[in-house]
Design a protein around this motif. Structure first.
Motif, PDB file in Angstrom:
ATOM      1  N   ASN A 209      -9.353   1.876   3.557  1.00 36.51           N
ATOM      2  CA  ASN A 209      -9.012   0.879   2.544  1.00 36.51           C
ATOM      3  C   ASN A 209      -9.887  -0.372   2.663  1.00 36.51           C
ATOM      4  O   ASN A 209     -10.064  -1.118   1.706  1.00 36.51           O
ATOM      5  CB  ASN A 209      -7.546   0.477   2.698  1.00 36.51           C
ATOM      6  CG  ASN A 209      -7.126  -0.574   1.685  1.00 36.51           C
ATOM      7  OD1 ASN A 209      -7.088  -0.304   0.503  1.00 36.51           O
ATOM      8  ND2 ASN A 209      -6.845  -1.773   2.155  1.00 36.51           N
ATOM      9  N   HIS A 215      -9.453  -1.045  -5.065  1.00 35.16           N
ATOM     10  CA  HIS A 215      -8.013  -1.270  -4.944  1.00 35.16           C
ATOM     11  C   HIS A 215      -7.533  -2.716  -5.140  1.00 35.16           C
ATOM     12  O   HIS A 215      -6.426  -2.900  -5.623  1.00 35.16           O
ATOM     13  CB  HIS A 215      -7.484  -0.736  -3.606  1.00 35.16           C
ATOM     14  CG  HIS A 215      -7.452  -1.752  -2.501  1.00 35.16           C
ATOM     15  ND1 HIS A 215      -8.556  -2.068  -1.746  1.00 35.16           N
ATOM     16  CD2 HIS A 215      -6.454  -2.557  -2.040  1.00 35.16           C
ATOM     17  CE1 HIS A 215      -8.228  -3.015  -0.874  1.00 35.16           C
ATOM     18  NE2 HIS A 215      -6.970  -3.326  -1.027  1.00 35.16           N
ATOM     19  N   ASP A 377      -0.790  -3.559   0.674  1.00 36.99           N
ATOM     20  CA  ASP A 377      -1.707  -2.548   1.203  1.00 36.99           C
ATOM     21  C   ASP A 377      -0.930  -1.475   1.959  1.00 36.99           C
ATOM     22  O   ASP A 377      -1.101  -0.284   1.721  1.00 36.99           O
ATOM     23  CB  ASP A 377      -2.741  -3.198   2.143  1.00 36.99           C
ATOM     24  CG  ASP A 377      -3.793  -3.999   1.390  1.00 36.99           C
ATOM     25  OD1 ASP A 377      -4.279  -3.501   0.359  1.00 36.99           O
ATOM     26  OD2 ASP A 377      -4.121  -5.109   1.842  1.00 36.99           O
TER      27      ASP A 377
HETATM   28 FE   FE2 Z   1      -5.882  -4.746   0.075  1.00 36.33          FE
END
Ligand code: FE2
Ligand code: FES
Lengths: 439, 159
Positions: A209, A215, A377
């Motif tokens: 990530n 994102h 997240d």
């Molecule tokens: Fe993030």
């Protein structure tokens, strides 16, 4: 169900544009990763400023199990030792950090060891006479872990065959250099404590990530819009409130902005995004700090230092760095669906206190388990962990900009919104897990 | 010394707890002075909120953003509702700050239900309460967990 992964089965799991879900959810794969990735790579242990004086120590695990202690010995050298008594295996120290005055003393039968691990004394030693026990045999010392450091950042490895640290770090040394260069005195030190955040999901999700620039505008849309809504509710003269709320806004940066900043990948799974520009490029520079930088480096060099503007750097698998913010995150797996993230902050030596305060503000607003960014997240990682239990498909895909990565001599360059970061990590995964070497 | 009837302090703290239980952040924020702060240190005996990391250190700006984020339909972590039960006891007054706010210490247990899991938080609260004709306002609230150094799970609501 197939429960053992031989070489052929492992090879099938990681393909150029897709990853088998077992890589994230299978406990056996997790154990193999601990053994082969975390057992072979250089793992970040800590920074030398955490152990300033003789006997100062800091404890951690090198993977999900092996406890180690980083300690300053009487010659001023930082050692990394297995935190396990040579006698019957008791942990020598259990505090996260502290000072062992004079020597380490095991709390069970009182064996003492110098700070570099050598056995010093056993109580009632005569019982060992003529038993074949050799006090001077190094197997009776606290066992050392291979360690080295770059600019005070201490790494250790359980492998005897790891490339030397500098080779392993490759082009990412630029990031350590830049972090230190941002200090008017050219050095950084750990300051302001640590945040520890438990993640109920596979350890690789956070790494994948890190530079997943597709994102932020989705996952962090809510906090960005909440900050914007608040800012627009303010009067024009509420300058202080506006400035404070604005620290959130870069997380809403556009796809174009991220694409522009690019991703650079290296051997062994390392990479960073940004370099020329990043979402932190517009961070205002504090005047007093700026002056200290100019005094030390001159105007041109100072600009160059600011201009090296990486957003996130990954040192696969255990460390991420934000040079422009001066914080790092340290990853420690616990189980296939659990890991701990620690956020540490750095003081730029020679910079005013406000710089550290800003770093801490950032860590608090973005990385705290009670922030409005980190939990969103984690929420999506957990959804992957849960969703991947499904047999709807065996695969997770990573096609973005596949075939467009540009191979340079010691690095690969690609678009900021590409999956190059993930491809880079899985090349390293194959290197460690399958013994597949780099071309 | 500057003291207030214990019942009035109790009633105020219980009202605050009930806003957090519901949760009703809009009303909760109104209990704070404009320059009020909410602090959850990340260690025992943490000297200050600025030079050491904290789990929370919110002023009105962050409270206002959090309040909006808390009900934002796109905040994935807020999709699962969070429910808390705050229990406050051992309330005692501990003098006044130099600005004349009442210092009130209490113990708390919070049971939180979030994402199919029930958790327990415990520790002490320290409130600095401004008194006025219309009652109390919180100038500062410090949440000292008994385990501030522990690895925490996501905390998506004030404790
Ligand atoms: Fe993030
Ligand atoms: S286990 Fe350490 S002295 Fe016996």
């Amino acid at each position: 169900m197939n429960t053992t992964f031989d070489q052929a089965a492992l090879e099938q799991l990681v393909q150029p544009t897709r990853i088998n879900k077992q890589v994230y959810i299978n406990p056996e794969i997790f154990e193999l990763e601990m053994d082969r990735i975390w057992g072979q790579a250089w793992i970040f242990i800590g920074h030398e400023s955490q152990v300033r004086k003789t006997g100062d120590y800091f404890t951690t695990n090198i993977n999900h199990k092996v406890p180690v202690v980083m300690v300053r010995d009487k010659n001023g050298k930082v050692q990394v030792l297995h935190n396990r008594c040579a006698h019957k295996g008791a942990k020598i120290v259990t505090s996260r950090s502290g000072n062992a005055p004079g020597a380490f003393r095991c709390p069970y039968h009182g064996w003492t060891f110098s700070h570099d691990g050598n056995l010093l004394k056993i109580p009632n030693e005569s019982g060992y006479e003529n038993t074949g026990f050799d006090l001077n045999d190094s197997c009776n010392n606290l066992q050392p872990v291979a360690q080295d450091n770059y600019k005070g950042f201490i790494f250790a490895t359980l492998s005897s065959q790891a490339p030397d640290l500098k080779t392993w770090l490759g082009g990412t040394t630029d990031c350590f250099d830049n972090l230190c260069d941002r200090a008017p005195e050219g050095e950084v030190e750990v300051a302001g404590g640590v945040l520890r955040y438990e993640h109920d999901c596979n350890w690789k999700f956070i790494l994948e990530n890190l530079n997943d620039t597709m994102h932020p505008m989705v996952v962090h849309q809510s906090v960005v819009q909440s900050a914007q809504a608040y800012i627009s509710s303010l009067d024009t003269d509420d300058i202080k409130q506006k400035a404070e709320a604005q620290i959130i806004l870069p997380f809403g940066a556009s796809f174009e902005n991220f694409e522009e900043s690019g991703i650079t990948g290296f051997r062994y799974g390392h990479h960073y995004d940004g370099g020329k520009t990043s979402i932190h490029a517009d961070y205002s520079v504090m005047p007093e700090y700026h002056q200290a930088m100019i005094d030390r480096y001159g105007a041109q060099r100072t600009q160059e230092i600011y201009a090296f503007n990486t957003h996130n750097t990954l040192l696969y698998p255990s460390l991420t760095i934000k040079c422009a913010v001066q914080n790092i995150r340290v990853i420690r797996p616990v189980a296939v669906d659990k890991f701990i993230v620690e956020t540490w902050s750095f003081r730029l030596k020679g910079a005013p206190d406000e710089m550290l305060q800003r770093t801490l503000l950032y860590s608090r607003l973005i990385n705290s388990s009670a922030s409005m960014v980190g939990p969103d997240d984690l929420e999506v990682y957990r959804r992957m962990q849960e969703g991947l239990a499904s047999n709807a498909s065996q695969w997770v895909e990573m096609h973005r900009q596949y075939g467009r990565d540009q191979q340079l001599k010691d690095r690969v360059r690609g678009g900021g919104t590409s999956d190059l970061d993930v491809r880079t990590q899985y090349q390293a995964w194959r290197y460690y897990m399958l013994g597949e070497d780099y071309a | 010394m500057n003291q207030a009837p214990l019942e009035s302090i109790e009633a105020f703290l219980y009202r605050e707890a009930s806003y957090l239980d519901q949760p009703d952040l809009e009303s909760w924020i109104q209990l704070f002075t404009d320059d009020g702060t909410y602090w959850m240190p990340a260690m025992q005996d943490q000297p200050d909120p600025l030079n050491h990391i904290s789990h929370f250190y919110d002023d009105r700006v962050l409270m206002e953003i959090r309040k909006r984020n808390f009900i934002h339909p796109r905040a994935a972590s807020q999709e699962a509702s969070v429910r808390c039960s705050h229990l406050i006891a051992n309330i005692r007054q501990a003098g006044t700050t130099k600005d004349g706010e009442l210092i009130v210490h209490s113990n708390f247990h919070v049971v939180m239900w979030y994402r199919e899991e029930q958790r327990v938080y415990a520790g002490t609260y320290q409130h600095h309460l401004q008194t006025s004709d219309s009652g109390f306002l919180i100038k500062h609230k410090k949440v000292q967990l008994i385990n501030p150094e522990a690895a925490q799970k996501s905390i998506i609501i004030y404790l």
